[in-house]
Motif scaffolding. Structure first.
Motif, PDB file in Angstrom:
ATOM      1  N   LYS A  24       0.819  -1.210   0.000  1.00 20.29           N
ATOM      2  CA  LYS A  24       0.000   0.000   0.000  1.00 20.29           C
ATOM      3  C   LYS A  24       0.859   1.269   0.000  1.00 20.29           C
ATOM      4  CE  LYS A  24      -4.028  -2.014   0.413  1.00 20.29           C
ATOM      5  NZ  LYS A  24      -5.054  -1.905  -0.605  1.00 20.29           N
ATOM      6  N   CYS A  25       2.178   1.084  -0.100  1.00 24.69           N
ATOM      7  CA  CYS A  25       3.115   2.204  -0.020  1.00 24.69           C
ATOM      8  C   CYS A  25       3.769   2.505  -1.364  1.00 24.69           C
ATOM      9  CB  CYS A  25       4.227   1.890   0.982  1.00 24.69           C
ATOM     10  SG  CYS A  25       3.647   1.733   2.677  1.00 24.69           S
ATOM     11  N   VAL A  26       4.249   3.718  -1.468  1.00 26.12           N
ATOM     12  CA  VAL A  26       5.049   4.167  -2.609  1.00 26.12           C
ATOM     13  C   VAL A  26       6.388   4.611  -2.062  1.00 26.12           C
ATOM     14  CG1 VAL A  26       5.257   5.915  -4.418  1.00 26.12           C
ATOM     15  CG2 VAL A  26       3.024   4.945  -3.887  1.00 26.12           C
ATOM     16  N   TYR A  27       7.456   4.155  -2.700  1.00 27.47           N
ATOM     17  CA  TYR A  27       8.799   4.565  -2.292  1.00 27.47           C
ATOM     18  C   TYR A  27       9.357   5.483  -3.369  1.00 27.47           C
ATOM     19  CZ  TYR A  27      13.452   4.304  -0.288  1.00 27.47           C
ATOM     20  OH  TYR A  27      14.652   4.620   0.314  1.00 27.47           O
ATOM     21  N   VAL A  28       9.751   6.673  -2.977  1.00 25.98           N
ATOM     22  CA  VAL A  28      10.358   7.629  -3.901  1.00 25.98           C
ATOM     23  C   VAL A  28      11.839   7.690  -3.573  1.00 25.98           C
ATOM     24  CG1 VAL A  28      10.376  10.013  -4.711  1.00 25.98           C
ATOM     25  CG2 VAL A  28       8.205   8.946  -4.037  1.00 25.98           C
ATOM     26  N   GLY A  29      12.669   7.400  -4.573  1.00 23.12           N
ATOM     27  CA  GLY A  29      14.101   7.371  -4.323  1.00 23.12           C
ATOM     28  C   GLY A  29      14.899   7.942  -5.474  1.00 23.12           C
ATOM     29  N   LEU A  44       5.545   0.125  -4.702  1.00 27.09           N
ATOM     30  CA  LEU A  44       5.702   0.802  -5.975  1.00 27.09           C
ATOM     31  C   LEU A  44       6.957   1.660  -5.867  1.00 27.09           C
ATOM     32  CD1 LEU A  44       4.150   1.400  -8.709  1.00 27.09           C
ATOM     33  CD2 LEU A  44       3.441   3.518  -7.578  1.00 27.09           C
ATOM     34  N   ALA A  45       7.799   1.632  -6.885  1.00 27.46           N
ATOM     35  CA  ALA A  45       9.074   2.355  -6.845  1.00 27.46           C
ATOM     36  C   ALA A  45       9.065   3.491  -7.861  1.00 27.46           C
ATOM     37  CB  ALA A  45      10.226   1.405  -7.145  1.00 27.46           C
ATOM     38  N   ILE A  46       9.215   4.716  -7.356  1.00 26.35           N
ATOM     39  CA  ILE A  46       9.296   5.895  -8.222  1.00 26.35           C
ATOM     40  C   ILE A  46      10.691   6.491  -8.072  1.00 26.35           C
ATOM     41  CG2 ILE A  46       8.416   8.203  -8.720  1.00 26.35           C
ATOM     42  CD1 ILE A  46       5.721   7.310  -7.576  1.00 26.35           C
ATOM     43  N   GLY A  47      11.365   6.659  -9.191  1.00 34.30           N
ATOM     44  CA  GLY A  47      12.690   7.259  -9.185  1.00 34.30           C
ATOM     45  C   GLY A  47      12.622   8.712  -9.594  1.00 34.30           C
ATOM     46  N   VAL A  48      13.461   9.527  -8.978  1.00 36.75           N
ATOM     47  CA  VAL A  48      13.560  10.938  -9.343  1.00 36.75           C
ATOM     48  C   VAL A  48      14.946  11.189  -9.925  1.00 36.75           C
ATOM     49  CG1 VAL A  48      11.822  11.687  -7.683  1.00 36.75           C
ATOM     50  CG2 VAL A  48      14.215  11.630  -6.988  1.00 36.75           C
ATOM     51  N   LEU A  49      14.982  11.991 -10.970  1.00 34.19           N
ATOM     52  CA  LEU A  49      16.219  12.200 -11.718  1.00 34.19           C
ATOM     53  C   LEU A  49      17.041  13.390 -11.234  1.00 34.19           C
ATOM     54  CD1 LEU A  49      14.898  11.485 -15.330  1.00 34.19           C
ATOM     55  CD2 LEU A  49      15.938   9.906 -13.690  1.00 34.19           C
ATOM     56  N   TRP A  50      16.650  14.013 -10.126  1.00 34.99           N
ATOM     57  CA  TRP A  50      17.389  15.181  -9.659  1.00 34.99           C
ATOM     58  C   TRP A  50      18.293  14.878  -8.468  1.00 34.99           C
ATOM     59  CZ3 TRP A  50      11.977  15.062  -9.603  1.00 34.99           C
ATOM     60  CH2 TRP A  50      11.366  14.929  -8.356  1.00 34.99           C
ATOM     61  N   GLY A  51      18.609  13.619  -8.260  1.00 34.17           N
ATOM     62  CA  GLY A  51      19.513  13.237  -7.181  1.00 34.17           C
ATOM     63  C   GLY A  51      20.958  13.192  -7.645  1.00 34.17           C
ATOM     64  N   SER A  52      21.762  12.447  -6.936  1.00 32.10           N
ATOM     65  CA  SER A  52      23.199  12.418  -7.204  1.00 32.10           C
ATOM     66  C   SER A  52      23.640  11.310  -8.156  1.00 32.10           C
ATOM     67  CB  SER A  52      23.965  12.276  -5.886  1.00 32.10           C
ATOM     68  OG  SER A  52      23.606  11.058  -5.254  1.00 32.10           O
ATOM     69  N   LEU A  73       6.294  13.986 -10.586  1.00 34.30           N
ATOM     70  CA  LEU A  73       6.085  13.226  -9.350  1.00 34.30           C
ATOM     71  C   LEU A  73       4.704  13.526  -8.776  1.00 34.30           C
ATOM     72  CD1 LEU A  73       7.085  11.356  -7.114  1.00 34.30           C
ATOM     73  CD2 LEU A  73       8.165  13.352  -6.054  1.00 34.30           C
ATOM     74  N   ARG A  74       4.332  14.779  -8.725  1.00 35.47           N
ATOM     75  CA  ARG A  74       3.031  15.168  -8.202  1.00 35.47           C
ATOM     76  C   ARG A  74       1.895  14.512  -8.989  1.00 35.47           C
ATOM     77  NH1 ARG A  74       3.448  20.580  -8.674  1.00 35.47           N
ATOM     78  NH2 ARG A  74       4.571  20.701  -6.702  1.00 35.47           N
ATOM     79  N   ASP A  75       2.066  14.420 -10.295  1.00 32.00           N
ATOM     80  CA  ASP A  75       1.030  13.797 -11.131  1.00 32.00           C
ATOM     81  C   ASP A  75       0.851  12.305 -10.830  1.00 32.00           C
ATOM     82  OD1 ASP A  75       0.540  16.215 -12.375  1.00 32.00           O
ATOM     83  OD2 ASP A  75       1.744  15.740 -14.153  1.00 32.00           O
ATOM     84  N   LEU A  76       1.903  11.651 -10.364  1.00 33.50           N
ATOM     85  CA  LEU A  76       1.817  10.223 -10.050  1.00 33.50           C
ATOM     86  C   LEU A  76       1.201   9.936  -8.688  1.00 33.50           C
ATOM     87  CD1 LEU A  76       5.255   8.893 -11.305  1.00 33.50           C
ATOM     88  CD2 LEU A  76       3.014   8.396 -12.273  1.00 33.50           C
ATOM     89  N   LEU A  77       1.301  10.879  -7.778  1.00 30.35           N
ATOM     90  CA  LEU A  77       0.843  10.656  -6.409  1.00 30.35           C
ATOM     91  C   LEU A  77      -0.608  11.095  -6.253  1.00 30.35           C
ATOM     92  CD1 LEU A  77       4.015  11.900  -4.520  1.00 30.35           C
ATOM     93  CD2 LEU A  77       3.385   9.551  -5.075  1.00 30.35           C
ATOM     94  N   PRO A  78      -1.381  10.317  -5.506  1.00 39.65           N
ATOM     95  CA  PRO A  78      -2.789  10.694  -5.316  1.00 39.65           C
ATOM     96  C   PRO A  78      -2.901  11.956  -4.464  1.00 39.65           C
ATOM     97  CG  PRO A  78      -2.245   8.773  -3.991  1.00 39.65           C
ATOM     98  CD  PRO A  78      -1.037   9.090  -4.837  1.00 39.65           C
TER      99      PRO A  78
END
Length: 80
Positions: A24-29, A44-52, A73-78
């Motif tokens: 029931k969780c989403v992990y953003v990394g 569910l795994a969401i990756g963000v491209l502004w990290g290191s 990211l905002r568009d993917l999250l309820p």
């Protein structure tokens, strides 16, 4: 936790503490190990491209989605 990422132990511990099932969780990394840990835990795994980490390494990781900016990211999250 006994094993750090990419093992899912830390994610399981967080879920236990807040009383929510991992599925029931989403992990953003922002790292490949974040994706591996999230998938191993059933999240569910969401990756963000502004990290290191380089974009190519993130594209090769098992993220379900990749976001180039906060709007994606905002568009993917309820909304709640």
């Amino acid at each position: 936790v006994p094993k750090p990422k990419p093992h899912p132990d830390g994610l399981f511990k967080c879920c236990e503490e807040i009383g929510v099932l991992p599925e029931k969780c989403v992990y953003v990394g922002d790292s490949p190990s974040d994706a591996v840990a999230a998938k191993a835990s059933g999240m569910l795994a969401i990756g963000v491209l502004w990290g290191s980490h380089p974009v190519e390494s993130l594209k090769e990781a098992p993220f379900d989605y990749l976001c180039k900016d906060i709007e994606e990211l905002r568009d993917l999250l309820p909304a709640k």
